[in-house]
Design an enzyme around this catalytic site. Sequence first.
Site, PDB file in Angstrom:
ATOM      1  N   ARG A 111     -10.999 -13.215 -11.613  1.00  0.00           N
ATOM      2  CA  ARG A 111     -12.190 -13.196 -10.754  1.00  0.00           C
ATOM      3  C   ARG A 111     -12.560 -14.618 -10.335  1.00  0.00           C
ATOM      4  NH1 ARG A 111     -15.009 -10.168  -7.164  1.00  0.00           N
ATOM      5  NH2 ARG A 111     -17.218  -9.897  -7.651  1.00  0.00           N
ATOM      6  N   THR A 399     -10.904  -4.727  -0.214  1.00  0.00           N
ATOM      7  CA  THR A 399     -10.130  -4.710  -1.462  1.00  0.00           C
ATOM      8  C   THR A 399      -8.838  -3.900  -1.311  1.00  0.00           C
ATOM      9  OG1 THR A 399     -12.252  -4.859  -2.639  1.00  0.00           O
ATOM     10  CG2 THR A 399     -10.349  -4.296  -3.954  1.00  0.00           C
ATOM     11  N   GLU A 419     -13.246  -9.501  -1.021  1.00  0.00           N
ATOM     12  CA  GLU A 419     -14.564  -8.890  -0.909  1.00  0.00           C
ATOM     13  C   GLU A 419     -14.740  -8.179   0.418  1.00  0.00           C
ATOM     14  OE1 GLU A 419     -17.923  -8.934   0.301  1.00  0.00           O
ATOM     15  OE2 GLU A 419     -18.675  -7.744  -1.369  1.00  0.00           O
ATOM     16  N   SER A 463     -18.511  -7.358 -10.258  1.00  0.00           N
ATOM     17  CA  SER A 463     -17.672  -6.599  -9.346  1.00  0.00           C
ATOM     18  C   SER A 463     -17.795  -5.116  -9.661  1.00  0.00           C
ATOM     19  CB  SER A 463     -16.214  -7.054  -9.512  1.00  0.00           C
ATOM     20  OG  SER A 463     -15.323  -6.205  -8.828  1.00  0.00           O
ATOM     21  N   GLY A 486     -15.675  -1.234  -2.377  1.00  0.00           N
ATOM     22  CA  GLY A 486     -16.961  -1.833  -2.709  1.00  0.00           C
ATOM     23  C   GLY A 486     -17.571  -1.161  -3.918  1.00  0.00           C
TER      24      GLY A 486
END
Length: 580
Positions: A111, A399, A419, A463, A486
Amino acid sequence: MTPSRLLCTLLLLLLGTSAWAINESIAPENATGWQHPRRILASEALVVSAHPLATEAGFNMLQQGGSALDAAVAVQAMLTLVEPQSSGIGGGAFMLYWDQSSQTLHAYDGRETAPATVTERLFLQDDGTAMAWSDALVGGRSVGVPGVLKMLEMAHQRHGRLDWATLFAPGIAQAEQGFVVGNRLHRLIATGVNPGLDRYPSSRDYFFDATGSPLATGSLLRNPELADSFRLIAAQGADALYQGPLADKILQSVTATQDNPGQLSRTDLAGYTAREREPVCMPYREYRVCGFPPPTSGGVTLLQILGLLQHTSLAELPHDSAGFAHLFTQASRLAYADRAHYLADPDFVEVPTKALLETEYLRQRAQLIHSERDMGLATPGQPTTLSRAEDQSPERPSTSHFVIRDAEGNLLSMTSSIEMAFGSTLMAGGFLLNNQLTDFSFVPEINGAPVANRVEAGKRPRSSMAPIMVFDADNQPVAALGSPGGSRIINYVAQTLLLMMHTNLTLQDILYQPNVSNRNGETELEEATAAEQLLFELQDMGHRVSIRELNSGIHAIRRLPDGRWESGVDPRREGMALGR
């Protein structure tokens, strides 16, 4: 029933004989369109990803004797080229990796992190109110330190068999040769899903033609600059992205945007570290389901949904019924309420993961579920004495997810992202840079109570990515899956898991089923599918229902009773499976 409702019901019934059948003649005209992926049955190796060229690159590594991890590096490199709007080496990822020889499940965290100089006011205006999301998105302010490449290198050092440089060969060749722009990429450019894609010269010149029109479907798109970046990374390792000429390009891109500059520094890039974390697991029926822990909320929230539903009558209901959808949405409400208050980067805030998944806590929370009435807005539970305010992060759907099994039985489930579609719209070295910092809460506190997911220097934003693996009673993997989408990722993957465990459908047929989602707000039914038949029943239960595009991108593999593995490719996107 009123005459108008009767007429609407009859119209909805025309969608199909099964309440969950896809009527492809009226499938949504979205950026993807519906395809008809082929179900693959494999006895040894299997790759499923979001683009045929990426699947081919990964499968090629397996054909050369590579491991699932080797294949993942090749898949991610190719996705950087052919699916730039969704993921790439300018972003981050979470990966579950099952090592068959040691019988160990690893969780690798790639991340992004916030720059060292940011404060909790990063997304606040001078008057203390939050910036508009669109103002925060485009430009350098939203860019975090990319993590996917460092994560893949860390895992490759432990699980790779092929030489690191070999893994970039397909991506280099394709970037030089070019790839054909598909309908999905064309439509995402043309519809202006990201308001800043034509703001900066690098992305404008890449995604639009000489007349200023979006790249047409069928056009050839070459990226020699990305090929050069891959060559550097292949020769020097992941450090080539974090130090030297590539790092200079990233910093130049992030800090030179005068309208919305970022704070990323050379020290931030050079200091990035991927992490290995402990997977979170929970029994469900005869299985053990394992997900990724915080800083993603995906694993914990999904496991909460499953745990809550074990205290309901869900297993007794047809999967295509309003009752099934109702119970699923009620468990989702409760889990998302906890998610908004408690889940964030555990290196910065105390996250009560164990308490949130405790059996008695979930049993008590499940008592709030009424079998025939929507509960409305759920409030968070109190598994701990921590005082937290509700998160205010506007997480957007983009994503990519892919799954891989190699001939030795190693298994990989990885969700990767920049994102928002096209990220920050800034490019460096031929790839897009992420806007992951907008996954933080724009508001740091509410009425004096801190938001767990507030902006902090060096912190990883929360996330919803949810790579999942499922194990049988003998602790052997039986499935791997995940999705983009998302904050709806959790619902997409949870629903897929439930259908896998409660129906006899093939995995590919499961992915044809319409999506239903509730993130502790409206109950959302996928438009132009027979899920719309549930509208009136759910409304009669008190649901506030909306019908909308729910564009998942689930990719999955599952072990069959005969020992072979079957593929599942989400028909809403352009993915493909290959196996042997």
